[in-house]
Write a protein that holds these residues in place. Sequence first.
Motif, PDB file in Angstrom:
ATOM      1  N   LEU A   1       1.288  -4.837  -4.677  1.00 52.27           N
ATOM      2  CA  LEU A   1       1.373  -3.763  -3.694  1.00 52.27           C
ATOM      3  C   LEU A   1       2.682  -3.030  -3.917  1.00 52.27           C
ATOM      4  O   LEU A   1       3.722  -3.653  -4.167  1.00 52.27           O
ATOM      5  N   ALA A   2       2.649  -1.698  -3.834  1.00 47.12           N
ATOM      6  CA  ALA A   2       3.873  -0.934  -4.037  1.00 47.12           C
ATOM      7  C   ALA A   2       3.873   0.308  -3.162  1.00 47.12           C
ATOM      8  O   ALA A   2       2.838   0.937  -2.939  1.00 47.12           O
ATOM      9  N   MET A   3       5.040   0.632  -2.664  1.00 48.82           N
ATOM     10  CA  MET A   3       5.286   1.912  -2.008  1.00 48.82           C
ATOM     11  C   MET A   3       6.356   2.628  -2.820  1.00 48.82           C
ATOM     12  O   MET A   3       7.411   2.053  -3.114  1.00 48.82           O
TER      13      MET A   3
ATOM     14  N   THR B   1      -2.808   4.940   6.812  1.00 52.04           N
ATOM     15  CA  THR B   1      -3.756   5.592   5.902  1.00 52.04           C
ATOM     16  C   THR B   1      -5.213   5.330   6.260  1.00 52.04           C
ATOM     17  O   THR B   1      -6.109   5.575   5.450  1.00 52.04           O
ATOM     18  N   GLN B   2      -5.450   4.848   7.477  1.00 49.40           N
ATOM     19  CA  GLN B   2      -6.837   4.711   7.910  1.00 49.40           C
ATOM     20  C   GLN B   2      -7.374   6.045   8.383  1.00 49.40           C
ATOM     21  O   GLN B   2      -6.635   6.850   8.958  1.00 49.40           O
TER      22      GLN B   2
ATOM     23  N   LEU C   1      -2.266  -1.555  -5.893  1.00 49.50           N
ATOM     24  CA  LEU C   1      -2.418  -0.573  -4.825  1.00 49.50           C
ATOM     25  C   LEU C   1      -1.064   0.083  -4.595  1.00 49.50           C
ATOM     26  O   LEU C   1      -0.081  -0.604  -4.304  1.00 49.50           O
ATOM     27  N   ILE C   2      -1.020   1.406  -4.752  1.00 50.60           N
ATOM     28  CA  ILE C   2       0.239   2.151  -4.650  1.00 50.60           C
ATOM     29  C   ILE C   2       0.131   3.201  -3.551  1.00 50.60           C
ATOM     30  O   ILE C   2      -0.823   3.977  -3.505  1.00 50.60           O
ATOM     31  N   TYR C   3       1.137   3.219  -2.675  1.00 51.43           N
ATOM     32  CA  TYR C   3       1.303   4.275  -1.680  1.00 51.43           C
ATOM     33  C   TYR C   3       2.444   5.166  -2.180  1.00 51.43           C
ATOM     34  O   TYR C   3       3.601   4.730  -2.206  1.00 51.43           O
ATOM     35  N   ALA C   4       2.121   6.383  -2.588  1.00 50.02           N
ATOM     36  CA  ALA C   4       3.106   7.263  -3.227  1.00 50.02           C
ATOM     37  C   ALA C   4       3.483   8.409  -2.293  1.00 50.02           C
ATOM     38  O   ALA C   4       2.626   9.202  -1.886  1.00 50.02           O
ATOM     39  N   PHE C   5       4.766   8.492  -1.951  1.00 47.09           N
ATOM     40  CA  PHE C   5       5.304   9.598  -1.166  1.00 47.09           C
ATOM     41  C   PHE C   5       6.052  10.530  -2.123  1.00 47.09           C
ATOM     42  O   PHE C   5       7.015  10.113  -2.760  1.00 47.09           O
TER      43      PHE C   5
ATOM     44  N   VAL D   1       4.085  14.284   0.861  1.00 52.00           N
ATOM     45  CA  VAL D   1       2.651  14.096   0.713  1.00 52.00           C
ATOM     46  C   VAL D   1       2.432  12.641   0.335  1.00 52.00           C
ATOM     47  O   VAL D   1       3.015  12.143  -0.629  1.00 52.00           O
ATOM     48  N   LEU D   2       1.610  11.950   1.117  1.00 50.37           N
ATOM     49  CA  LEU D   2       1.307  10.539   0.850  1.00 50.37           C
ATOM     50  C   LEU D   2      -0.043  10.437   0.156  1.00 50.37           C
ATOM     51  O   LEU D   2      -1.051  10.940   0.654  1.00 50.37           O
ATOM     52  N   THR D   3      -0.058   9.793  -1.010  1.00 51.51           N
ATOM     53  CA  THR D   3      -1.296   9.542  -1.755  1.00 51.51           C
ATOM     54  C   THR D   3      -1.467   8.041  -1.917  1.00 51.51           C
ATOM     55  O   THR D   3      -0.539   7.345  -2.341  1.00 51.51           O
ATOM     56  N   LYS D   4      -2.652   7.553  -1.580  1.00 52.31           N
ATOM     57  CA  LYS D   4      -2.959   6.123  -1.693  1.00 52.31           C
ATOM     58  C   LYS D   4      -3.874   5.924  -2.894  1.00 52.31           C
ATOM     59  O   LYS D   4      -4.980   6.466  -2.941  1.00 52.31           O
ATOM     60  N   LEU D   5      -3.414   5.147  -3.888  1.00 57.31           N
ATOM     61  CA  LEU D   5      -4.113   5.006  -5.163  1.00 57.31           C
ATOM     62  C   LEU D   5      -4.348   3.532  -5.478  1.00 57.31           C
ATOM     63  O   LEU D   5      -3.476   2.695  -5.257  1.00 57.31           O
TER      64      LEU D   5
END
Length: 326
Positions: A42-44, A94-95, A225-229, A267-271
Motif C-alpha cells: 500500500l502506498a500514498m 475514495t468510496q 495499491l497507490i493513492y496518488a496526490f 487531484v487524487l487518483t487511486k490506482l
Amino acid sequence: MKKIFYLILIFIMTTFCLAPISWADGGLFTQLYRDIYEPNQLAMIVFDDIVEKIIFQIDYEGDAEDFAWVIPVPGYPKLFPVEDDIFYELHKLTQPPPPSSFGCGWGADVQTPGLGDEGVHVWEENQVGIYHTTTLSATDPNSLVEWLNYNGYAFPAEGQEILDYYVQQSWFFVAMKIQHEETINNSENYTGAIQPIGIMFFSDEMIYPLKFSTLSVPTWGTEVLIYAFSNERVTFPGASEEYNATIIPDQLKEYPILQGLIDETFVLTKLRKNFSAEEMDKDLMLVPVPKYIVLGSIIDLNSPVGQFVLIIGIFVFVLKIRKVNV
C-alpha cells in the motif's frame, strides 16, 4: 420496433439508476478488504513537481526480530512516522458517495557521512516509529551487499544486479529493522500489514520504487495499491483506476491523519495492479493521464448529475439508431 426501443430504454434506466442502490448495501466490507487487507503493498504518494512524499505499508509474516526492509529512493530521504489508520482514511475518502433519492522542505542540512565500509556511506541512523532506520549510499554494490549481510539484512546473491542498477543511478537506501524493544500487537510474531512509514525526498518525477521488490515477490505476484496526490490525474502502464477527484483541504476535516499531510488542493487518483515478477523489472513512473481520456475528469459518474448526463447521452444515441432503422 417501438417495443424493442422502450425495452432498451428501460434496461438503461435500470442499469444506471437502480444498480448503485443495490451496490451500496453489502459491498462496503468487500471493498474494505480489497483496500486494506488484500494488497501486498500500500502506498500514498504526494507530489508537487519538486518534492515527493511516499508513505509505504507492506505485508510481513514472521518474527519481529527477523524483519528487515530496504527501500531505494532517488534523493536524500527525510523519514517521518505515520499512524496506522492512514490507509483506512484513504479507503473512506475514495468510496463513492451514497446514492441520493434521484438515483515541506527540510533544508540542506544533510548529515555528514558516518562510519561505513569502503564503498558504503552511512549518512544517519534514527528511530522512526517502531523502526530503527539507517540511511545509506554506495559507490560499490559489492560493498553494499557485504554491509547489508553483516548488519543482518540477509541480502540474496541474485539481487546483486538490482543493487548495481540503483548504485549506478546514485540512489540512496533506507534500511529498516524493528526496534528490539518494540513488538507488533504485543507479540513477537506477526502476520499482516506492518506499521506505515513516510519518506520524503526531492524529485522531478513521480516515482514508486518497485524494481527492488522483485527480490521478495511471491510466485502468485504482488498486488500494489497507490493513492496518488498530484497536480493532475495520473496513471501507470496496466493500472486500473478506481477513483479520481479534486481534493481540497477543507474536505479532510473528518480525516485527521490526512489533514496533517495535505495542506493544498490536489487531484487524487487511486490506482491498483497485480504485478507478476516479470512485470516488476523497473520502477513505476506515474505520468499524467492522456488528455483524450477526459470523461471521468469532467463528469463524476458516481453522482446523480453525472449519471443523468450519461443516460441522456445513451438515450440520444439509441434514438438516432431508431431513426436510421425507420
